[in-house]
Each structure stands twice: as C-alpha cells, then as structure tokens.
Design a protein around this motif. Structure first.
Motif, short mmCIF file in Angstrom:
data_model
loop_
_atom_site.label_atom_id
_atom_site.label_comp_id
_atom_site.label_asym_id
_atom_site.label_seq_id
_atom_site.Cartn_x
_atom_site.Cartn_y
_atom_site.Cartn_z
N PHE A 13 0.74 -1.33 -0.07
CA PHE A 13 -0.06 0.05 -0.12
C PHE A 13 0.84 1.29 0.00
O PHE A 13 1.91 1.31 0.69
CB PHE A 13 -1.04 0.06 1.36
N GLY A 14 0.49 2.15 -0.88
CA GLY A 14 1.12 3.47 -0.71
C GLY A 14 -0.01 4.51 -0.17
O GLY A 14 -1.08 3.99 0.32
N PRO A 15 0.14 5.67 -0.30
CA PRO A 15 -0.72 6.82 0.45
C PRO A 15 -2.04 6.70 -0.19
O PRO A 15 -3.16 7.06 0.46
CB PRO A 15 -0.10 8.21 0.21
N GLN A 16 -2.00 6.33 -1.59
CA GLN A 16 -3.34 6.27 -2.32
C GLN A 16 -4.18 5.30 -1.50
O GLN A 16 -5.49 5.39 -1.14
CB GLN A 16 -3.33 6.00 -3.83
N GLU A 17 -3.60 4.22 -1.32
CA GLU A 17 -4.39 2.97 -0.93
C GLU A 17 -4.70 3.12 0.60
O GLU A 17 -5.90 2.87 0.93
CB GLU A 17 -3.63 1.57 -1.03
N GLU A 18 -3.71 3.91 1.31
CA GLU A 18 -4.09 4.11 2.72
C GLU A 18 -5.47 5.04 2.77
O GLU A 18 -6.20 4.92 3.72
CB GLU A 18 -2.85 4.79 3.34
N PHE A 19 -5.45 6.08 1.92
CA PHE A 19 -6.60 7.05 1.96
C PHE A 19 -7.80 6.00 1.54
O PHE A 19 -8.93 6.31 2.26
CB PHE A 19 -6.36 8.23 0.81
N ALA A 20 -7.76 5.44 0.53
CA ALA A 20 -9.06 4.43 0.19
C ALA A 20 -9.37 3.79 1.31
O ALA A 20 -10.71 3.84 1.73
CB ALA A 20 -8.55 3.90 -1.08
N LEU A 21 -8.30 3.18 1.88
CA LEU A 21 -8.72 2.29 3.35
C LEU A 21 -9.42 3.29 4.34
O LEU A 21 -10.54 2.65 4.88
CB LEU A 21 -7.57 1.69 3.85
N GLN B 42 -3.21 13.19 6.03
CA GLN B 42 -1.69 13.05 5.31
C GLN B 42 -1.55 12.43 4.22
O GLN B 42 -0.87 12.67 3.08
CB GLN B 42 -0.92 12.47 6.61
N SER B 43 -2.48 11.23 3.96
CA SER B 43 -2.43 10.43 2.90
C SER B 43 -3.14 11.18 1.72
O SER B 43 -2.68 10.91 0.46
CB SER B 43 -2.77 9.08 3.27
N LEU B 44 -4.10 11.69 1.98
CA LEU B 44 -4.68 12.72 0.83
C LEU B 44 -3.75 13.56 0.20
O LEU B 44 -3.68 13.58 -1.07
CB LEU B 44 -5.99 13.15 1.33
N ARG B 45 -3.21 14.37 1.11
CA ARG B 45 -2.29 15.35 0.71
C ARG B 45 -0.89 14.58 0.05
O ARG B 45 -0.48 15.38 -1.11
CB ARG B 45 -2.08 16.27 1.88
N GLN B 46 -0.42 13.72 0.84
CA GLN B 46 0.61 13.20 0.17
C GLN B 46 0.31 12.64 -1.39
O GLN B 46 1.07 12.82 -2.48
CB GLN B 46 0.93 11.94 0.68
N SER B 47 -0.86 12.09 -1.55
CA SER B 47 -1.32 11.25 -2.96
C SER B 47 -1.35 12.45 -3.80
O SER B 47 -0.72 12.25 -4.92
CB SER B 47 -2.54 10.67 -2.71
N LEU B 48 -1.94 13.50 -3.46
CA LEU B 48 -2.11 14.86 -4.28
C LEU B 48 -0.77 15.39 -4.84
O LEU B 48 -0.52 15.80 -5.91
CB LEU B 48 -3.31 15.81 -3.78
N ILE B 49 -0.06 15.62 -3.73
CA ILE B 49 1.29 16.29 -4.12
C ILE B 49 2.02 15.33 -5.10
O ILE B 49 2.68 15.93 -6.08
CB ILE B 49 1.86 16.49 -2.81
N GLY B 50 1.91 13.96 -4.79
CA GLY B 50 2.85 13.28 -5.71
C GLY B 50 2.21 13.24 -6.94
O GLY B 50 2.98 12.83 -7.98
N SER B 51 1.04 13.32 -7.32
CA SER B 51 0.31 13.28 -8.64
C SER B 51 0.01 14.75 -9.19
O SER B 51 -0.78 15.05 -10.21
CB SER B 51 -1.02 12.48 -8.43
N GLN B 52 0.74 15.82 -8.45
CA GLN B 52 0.54 17.10 -9.06
C GLN B 52 -0.77 17.58 -9.02
O GLN B 52 -1.27 18.39 -9.83
CB GLN B 52 1.17 17.34 -10.37
N GLY B 53 -1.70 17.23 -8.07
CA GLY B 53 -2.99 17.51 -7.79
C GLY B 53 -4.01 16.78 -9.00
O GLY B 53 -5.38 17.06 -8.87
#
Lengths: 505, 175
Positions: free
Chosen positions: A143-151, A453-464
């Motif tokens: 799991f990465g931050p995207q999966e963490e947020f989804a969970l 944290q996981s939402l913002r990490q995911s969005l920063i990683g994907s340039q929004g």
C-alpha cells in the motif's frame, strides 16, 4: 506456517514475562469489573485507563489494555444476568435469556454458560486471528498513500453503510471528528488552523483522548444516570463448587451454538463500524432460527446466553485484525487503542509487523494467555462480582468522574483539556439523545491526521491529479467498495419506499 | 422542550457551527484550493469537511421538515424534569470540581466533590463518605504522583504548601 508458529512461540514466551503476565492478570481483572458495571464497557475502561499505562513499556501497556478489552467482554454478561442491565451494549443480547434464567433461580448456570461461551469465542477467534493477520499484513505492505486514503474512506463508509444509524447524522459525526483532528498546526505548511477565539490552548490541537473520555466517560455516565435514575435491582445468585461442576457438565448443550457464534463474531468484528454488538445480536438471531427449540429463546434458554457471549468475545479479537494489519480500528475500543499506539510512538498498519514483531507477537501471545486467565478469574470471582455490583451508583459515579478528570489532566498537563472534556461529554450526551452516533466521531479524530496526510501526499505526488486514486488497482477496488457501502443504505431505502408505494397503489 | 424542537434546534446549531468553521478557515487566510508548486493548501481539508458538515446538517433539517426522522415526530420531553435535576446537579458538580482545582488544588477539590456527591446526593452515612473522601484522593496520589510522577494541580500557594507537607510525609516514609 513454520515462521508463524515460531513467532507465536516467541510471543507466548514474551507474554509469560513477569511484568506482562502481571499486566494480563490486572487487565483481565479490571476488565471483568469494568465490564460488569452498568454503564461501563471496554471502550470506557480503555479510554479512562489509557493514561495509566504510560507507566510501563508499550508492549506491556497494549497487553494490559487488550486484556482489559477481553475481560470487559466477559464481564458484560454479569450485570446482564444479575441486574437485567447490560454492562455494555455488547451484552444487550445476553439479557434476553440471561435475565429470565436469573428470575428462575438459574443465575449461576447462566453466568457459567456466559463464561465458557466467552472462552470458546476467545479461543476460536484468536486462532483465526493468528492465521489471518500475517498474510493480510504482508499484502498491505504494497500500500502507498493512495491505498491508505482509500482504506480510511472505507472505514468511514462502513459506518454509513453498516452502522444502521441515521445517515446524515452519521456523516456529520464523522466530519466533525475529522475537523476536530485538524485543530492546531498544519502538518505540512506549519500554519495554525481553527484556533477558536484565538485561544493559545487550541494551538496544541484536540487530543483524541479528551474526546474519547468526554464521550465515553462523562457522557456515558450521565446517560446511565438518566436511564437507571441511580437505582438498580439485583437478583440473588447461589453458587458453590458443586454447582460449578454441575454447570460445567452442561457445556454440550450449547457448544455448537457457541462455536457458530464465534465464527460469526470474528468475521463481523473485523468490519469497522460493525463490532461486537451487531455480532452478538446476529449470533443470537441465528441461534434462535436454527434451534430445534426456538420458542424457548427469550424465556431462559442457555443457548441464548452462549450465542451472543461467544460472538462478542470473538468480535473483540476480530476488531483488532484491521487495527494491527491495516491501521483501521474495527471498533471504538480499538480506535482508542490505535490512538494509544500512536502516543507510544508506534504506527499501526502493515509496517508494524515488519518493524515491531516483538510488539505484535507479544500482543497475539498475550491474547491466548488472557483468554485462559479471564475464564478462570471470571468463574472464581463470581461471588465477588455480586458484592461489587451491589456498590451504589452514587459512590461509583463520582469516582469515575474523578478518574476521567485526572486521566485527561495526566495525559496533556492542561486544565484546559479537562474543561474541553466536560464540554464534549455534555455535547456528546445531548447529541446522542437525538440519535447522533458518537462512535464515528471518535474513530474520525483518531484517523483524521492519517487520512489528511495520505490524501495530501497522494495529491502532491500526482501534481494535484485526483485520478491517482483510480489509476491504482487496489485503491480503485477499495474506493469502489466504499462507494458501494455509502450507496447501499440510500438505494435500500429508495427501493423500500418504491415497494411501499406499489403496495399502496 | 420536546424532542422534535430539540432536533430542529440542534440541526440549526450544527449548521451555524459548520458555517462558523468555514468562516474561520476563510478569515484565517488559509488556502482552500491548490497552491502552485506546493500542493493542497492548509485550509483545504478543514474547509471542505466543514462544507460537508453544513450539507449533512441541511439534509437533517430537510428530513425534519418532511417528518422522516423518528425524532421529528416525537413530542416527548427532550429531557424530563427528574433528569434535568440529576444531570444538571452532576454537571454543575463537575464544573465546580474543575473550577476549584485551580484555586484549592485538585486533591481538596475532589474531596469536596466526593463529600457533595456521596453524602448530599447519595445520602450515605459518614463512615462511607469519609472512607471514599480519603480513599480516592490517596489512591489517585499514589498512582499518579508516586508511580507515574505526574503532578496534579495544587491551587493557590497556601494549598500548594499544604500539599508539600503531604509530600514531605511521603518522602519521610519512603526514603
């Protein structure tokens, strides 16, 4: 398989260390008494006593609290049977047959059946836990931050889909918990957020324990005061060695029911929002449906005591599975345990198995030991429980209020938080009276920082780009599941309404 | 006030609180959208959550007006007079416990709280009252101050000095 046995062996050895064994003993004992007290359950006990555990290392602390959780599940049956008042909501179904048995002078038989069924539930669930936890944790390592947020989204969605409460009120409860978690300094920019009335005390944020103790300590006791009016009537219990042995011989009457309840309890317990109460009710319902003597349920059938008791114990173990492997609590009690683990510097989730195997396997090992210790203590201490339950509420209540106050102050060193605890406790009580569920708010304040944290990490990683959540298969699957859970009660109620209209036509 | 009115007031109260939260985020100059080169602004999460709170409050109010929720049809008293007394006295007693903690210290404050709750409200005899009044603070002192090294509020200097005598007594016994 070999490695699991080796790790479990190490965990068992760890749980036999003198300090940990003492913690198991104390936890089980405290849990039994807390569970037996009307108005108090595992969640109240864990919330109020969490600050006390800072005295010992994290492994011993979690062992104590897990044993308390376990013990409270056993203890809940005592007041259900002898007083006709469930010690906690998890023991509601135990009243259905436990109370009639007590009225017929069979309170000892009901208490023994509850203890033995709890033992069966605890044993089966801890074996299932040992089998399921390592593969689930290994899978979750992907799991990465995207999966963490989804969970996290899934955890909140289960409250909406399976909680059975008013949907907009459940959503409100989740959101207010998440907002409370944002008070204080922003984790990324460092900017202060939601500093109400410019009060400096809000800069340190709102501790989850302040909300948990406010709601489950102050709010719950006020709720109990209202519902019992401080007066409780106890049934007489006759118990002796010969009667205990006679009751032990009757296990075969409910062994099958208890086994079925254990499996139901474990799997229902793993679902966030479901937990021990629906597991116990579901187990009771199925036991009644499949019984050859279904009509006797509700009139004092011993299987009606065994089914919910096995299920609520199994559910308590089941709820720890998502907490330890995925970092998602399966019940309000495990939400508080999770918060405690964060205070102790641990991060619950898949990495916990890799980074702190001693902690995880020490806890799993302790569950086996705690299960055995609790059943022995439970049976041996039945006469003592009866005496303690005779303690007037007007003595018990102020002691609990003081423990809540001191517990909050000792955790944060601020009187401000004790005031906040009183305010949140009163608000929780007033909202609960209007059917606003309070458990989702506690879950949300614990999971809030991780979710953001996981939402913002995911969005920063994907340039929004929000599509990042849908491009990864695990994240997509979990999000679809969450959406289905959110839609389920809405679609269900729409279909019901359509059916009613059709019938009317 | 009946349950029906209470639900309406709670719904409006929560809606106002949600709007207040959104206003706080906005007035604190926190970005609620995307900050170029940095990512989501510090205000994004609390602002949109508060908007969701406002939305769910409006949903509850719509359900109230339609009479969908059981509470919107319930004409029973929200809190009956007996409960108002019992809960009111309890909350007031806890309020005093916290207030006096800053003046006379938590230990003396909890003794007064226990005296009031056990003797006045519970109508127990003096032996039980005194036993609880002394037993509970001693247990709290032993657990928190001796075992956990957590010092609880001791109030104004006069009361703090009284507690120092207790500390001296404890040290004379233990060391």
């Amino acid at each position: 398989m070999d490695s699991i046995i080796t790790l479990l062996g190490a965990g068992l050895l760890q749980s036999f260390e003198p300090l940990n064994l003492a913690m198991i003993f104390l936890g089980c004992l405290a849990g039994l008494f807390i569970g037996a007290m009307p108005g108090l359950g595992s969640v109240n006990g864990v919330a109020i006593l969490l600050p006390v555990t800072f005295l010992v290392p994290p492994t011993s602390a979690i062992i104590f609290l897990a044993a308390l959780y376990y013990g409270a599940m056993y203890g809940g049956a005592v007041s259900s049977i002898t007083l006709g008042i469930p010690g906690a909501s998890t023991a509601v179904a135990t009243v259905f047959d436990g109370r009639p048995m007590a009225q017929k002078g069979k309170a000892d038989q009901a208490l023994m059946a509850a203890a033995i069924a709890s033992f069966i539930g605890g044993t089966i669930s801890v074996i299932l836990f040992t089998g399921f936890a390592p593969p689930l944790a290994a899978f979750a390592l992907k799991f990465g931050p995207q999966e963490e947020f989804a969970l996290m989204l899934l955890a909140f969605a289960t409250f909406i889909g399976l909680g059975g409460d008013d949907i907009p009120k459940t959503i409100f409860s989740i959101l207010i918990g998440l907002v409370m978690a944002t008070v204080g300094f922003d984790i990324i920019s460092g900017k202060p957020r939601l500093i109400f009335f410019d009060m400096v005390d809000f800069q340190r944020g709102i501790e989850f324990l302040v909300l948990a103790i406010g709601i489950y300590g102050i709010g719950e006791m006020i709720w109990t005061l209202e519902h019992t009016k401080g007066g409780i009537q106890m049934h007489k219990v006759e118990i002796g060695f010969k009667r205990i042995v006679d009751n032990l011989r009757q296990v075969k009457q409910y062994f099958g029911t208890a086994t079925m309840g254990s499996f139901i309890g474990f799997f229902v317990g793993t679902l966030p929002a479901a937990g021990a109460t629906p597991a116990a009710l579901m187990s009771y319902g199925l036991a009644k449906t499949f019984s050859k003597d279904g009509d006797s349920f509700g009139k004092g059938n011993v299987a009606g005591v065994a089914a919910p008791e096995a299920a609520n114990n199994a559910a308590s173990t089941g709820s720890m599975l998502p907490m330890l492997t995925l970092g998602i609590p399966g019940s309000p009690t495990t939400a508080i345990l999770l918060g405690g683990m964060i205070i102790w510097g641990l991060r619950p989730g898949p990495l916990l198995f890799a980074e702190s195997p001693d902690f995880v396997w020490g806890l799993i090992g302790s569950m086996y030991v705690a299960n055995f210790v609790t059943v022995v203590l439970n049976i041996a201490l039945i006469p003592v429980f009866i005496r303690v339950l005779a303690m007037p509420f007007s003595v018990l209540a102020p002691i609990i209020f003081i423990l809540c106050t001191v517990g909050v102050y000792a955790t944060t060193d601020r009187m401000f938080d004790t005031w906040l605890m009183l305010f949140l406790g009163c608000m929780g009580y007033l909202m609960r009276k209007l059917n606003y569920p309070v458990a989702p708010a506690v879950l949300a304040i614990v999971l809030g920082p991780l979710t953001e944290q996981s939402l913002r990490q995911s969005l920063i990683g994907s340039q929004g780009d929000p599509m990042t959540f849908l491009e990864r298969p695990i994240s997509l699957t979990v999000i679809l599941l969450a959406v289905a859970l959110i839609c389920y009660p809405i679609v269900n109620s729409f279909l019901k309404r359509r059916k009613t209209v059709k019938i009317a036509e | 006030m009946n349950v029906r009115t209470a639900e309406l007031l709670m719904g409006f109260g929560m809606l106002l609180a949600s709007l207040g939260l959104m206003w706080t985020v906005y007035s604190d100059d926190l970005t609620i959208g995307w900050v170029q080169g940095v990512g989501p602004g510090a205000g994004m999460w609390p602002f949109w959550l508060s908007l969701g709170m406002a939305g769910s409050s409006v949903w509850t109010l719509v359900r109230w007006f339609k009479g969908v929720t059981p509470e919107s049809r319930n004409e029973d008293p929200y809190i009956d007079p007996d409960t108002i007394f019992m809960v009111g006295v309890t909350v007031a007693a806890i309020f005093c416990l916290l207030l006096f903690s800053s003046i006379i210290g938590l230990y003396f404050s909890m003794m007064l709280f226990l005296l009031f709750y056990v003797k006045v409200l519970g109508r127990h005899g003096w032996p039980v009252t005194i036993g609880v009044m002394i037993g509970v603070p001693v247990a709290v002192y032993m657990l928190f101050e001796v075992a956990l090294n957590k010092y609880l509020p001791r109030g104004l200097p006069f009361f703090e000095n009284l507690m120092l005598h207790v500390d001296d007594f404890r040290y004379s016994l233990m060391y």
